[in-house]
Write an enzyme that holds these catalytic residues in place. Sequence first.
Site, PDB file in Angstrom:
ATOM      1  N   GLU A 262      -1.950   2.157  -6.202  1.00 36.28           N
ATOM      2  CA  GLU A 262      -2.169   2.717  -7.534  1.00 36.28           C
ATOM      3  C   GLU A 262      -1.238   2.042  -8.541  1.00 36.28           C
ATOM      4  O   GLU A 262      -0.099   1.719  -8.190  1.00 36.28           O
ATOM      5  CB  GLU A 262      -1.921   4.236  -7.517  1.00 36.28           C
ATOM      6  CG  GLU A 262      -2.907   5.005  -6.652  1.00 36.28           C
ATOM      7  CD  GLU A 262      -2.696   6.516  -6.714  1.00 36.28           C
ATOM      8  OE1 GLU A 262      -1.831   6.968  -7.501  1.00 36.28           O
ATOM      9  OE2 GLU A 262      -3.375   7.240  -5.979  1.00 36.28           O
ATOM     10  N   HIS A 280      -5.982   9.803 -10.224  1.00 39.64           N
ATOM     11  CA  HIS A 280      -4.860  10.662  -9.842  1.00 39.64           C
ATOM     12  C   HIS A 280      -4.656  11.777 -10.874  1.00 39.64           C
ATOM     13  O   HIS A 280      -3.584  11.930 -11.475  1.00 39.64           O
ATOM     14  CB  HIS A 280      -3.587   9.841  -9.689  1.00 39.64           C
ATOM     15  CG  HIS A 280      -2.621  10.446  -8.695  1.00 39.64           C
ATOM     16  ND1 HIS A 280      -1.843   9.707  -7.845  1.00 39.64           N
ATOM     17  CD2 HIS A 280      -2.327  11.737  -8.406  1.00 39.64           C
ATOM     18  CE1 HIS A 280      -1.095  10.494  -7.096  1.00 39.64           C
ATOM     19  NE2 HIS A 280      -1.375  11.740  -7.421  1.00 39.64           N
TER      20      HIS A 280
END
Length: 529
Positions: A262, A280
Amino acid sequence: MAKVLVSDKLSPTAVQIFKDNGVEVDYLPDLGKDKDKLLEVIGQYDGLAIRSATKVTEKILAAATNLKVIGRAGIGVDNVDIPAATAKGIIVMNTPFGNSITTAEHAISLMLALARQIPEADASTRASKWEKNRFMGVEVTNKTLGLIGAGNIGSIVADRALGLKMKVVAYDPFLTPERAIDLGIEKVELDDLLARADFITLHTPLIDATRNILNAEAFKKMKDGVRVINCARGGLIDEAALKDALESGKVAGAALDVFLEEPAKENPLFNMPNVICTPHLGASTTEAQENVALQVAEQISAYLNTGEVINALNFPSISAEEAPKLTPFVKLAEMLGSFAGQLTETAIKGIRIEFEGDVAELNTKPMVAAALNGVLKPLLGDVNMVSAPVLAKDRGIAVETVNREQHGAYDNYIRLTVITERQERGVAGTVFSGGNPRIIQVKGINLEAELTPNMLYITNEDKPGFIGRLGTLLGTLDINIANFNLGRLEQGKDAIALLSIDSVLSDGQLDEIAALEGVVQAKSLRFNV
């Protein structure tokens, strides 16, 4: 008057909490992005309240000559150099429980969106296609939801799923049957869950035991057409194996809020037609952000005004007067807990901690917290001394403490007993002169051992030749023995060998040791000493 800097965007209500508690506060929400300016002014402040934008580096901490506490509004503290803060005696706090409901609701939202293919149907409709027959969904009512991880967030997901009239089965090695009954769910083994679940959602920390818990073998065991949701941690799912399972039709769809890397920008799963991806967003609601902001303001104010420590990541609640005498026993308690936790493989029903001698007259709360932290960290990963008691309570683990006067040979000792569905396992230790903790008993067998970073624990049959066979095998495996500690109940009965070794055992080496004649159990143990 204590002075706090808020260097990231926090709720105005949080700022008011500081003022209401008699704490002077400077609200400079863009300062955290200016490293040079932060470095210039940080020395003025007793407290620092942040989100994720402010990077509290070793250089910043070196200039923070008056800083006593850092509070992170949220869970993750990757932007804080915790070892450097600890070395300076700066408390680092977070707010680990402020976004549980928000994350659970996101998982439920993704499950429902996945069941009805809402994102794809929305895109198709906006493109003027009106493909009504293409988007045939499934109901969640009467379907089985498989919950991997039944802790704080997982239990909230279970409650919401039951409200949707789903059947919930849960795999969590440390979920007790009593807690499962309280939640209204069925505790099962992982293979059973994989075989039965129509939907699978993950709510477990990322530790060695859970990394790629959904891999190619796991997908083979699932029902055809299963749907998978992950709002927990990237790395719990083998993304390549998931892609294969989606392409084959084994998995009908997946909804992912977290990814191995990420920010995720080029993930192959993005090109799959039956995958929902969000960036997220688990904690991203107005309420959650407000909650964590208010919590961090309350926590920092309490510490600066009264010395109360809440949700600290790097320090137990020990006063300056207690610290010299208490610290070695806190260390001992955590080591005893870690020893027991690394040997525990089934659900924990209870933990009993006994203090005998002068130690029983001290403030035992930090020791209890340290012991629970030691037990739970090998099992849950993301635990600290303050959150450990809360996590134990959430999981239905009964914690009992016993204080008594000296009866045995040692002036002070702590005994920790883990009670599982199968057995009770006790380990005891004491602190010798110089503040050095020692193990003095394991499972009722007396032995004296210093805990070192890498250790090998063996239970064996007390028969002639075993020590020789073990030493020969370790030599063959090129494992150097630093110390060899032995104990037994009586001749020919159960015995224990606890070895300090100079290297980390590989899985292959441990398998060879476990297969040695006379070995009942072999475990590789690691300690932060």
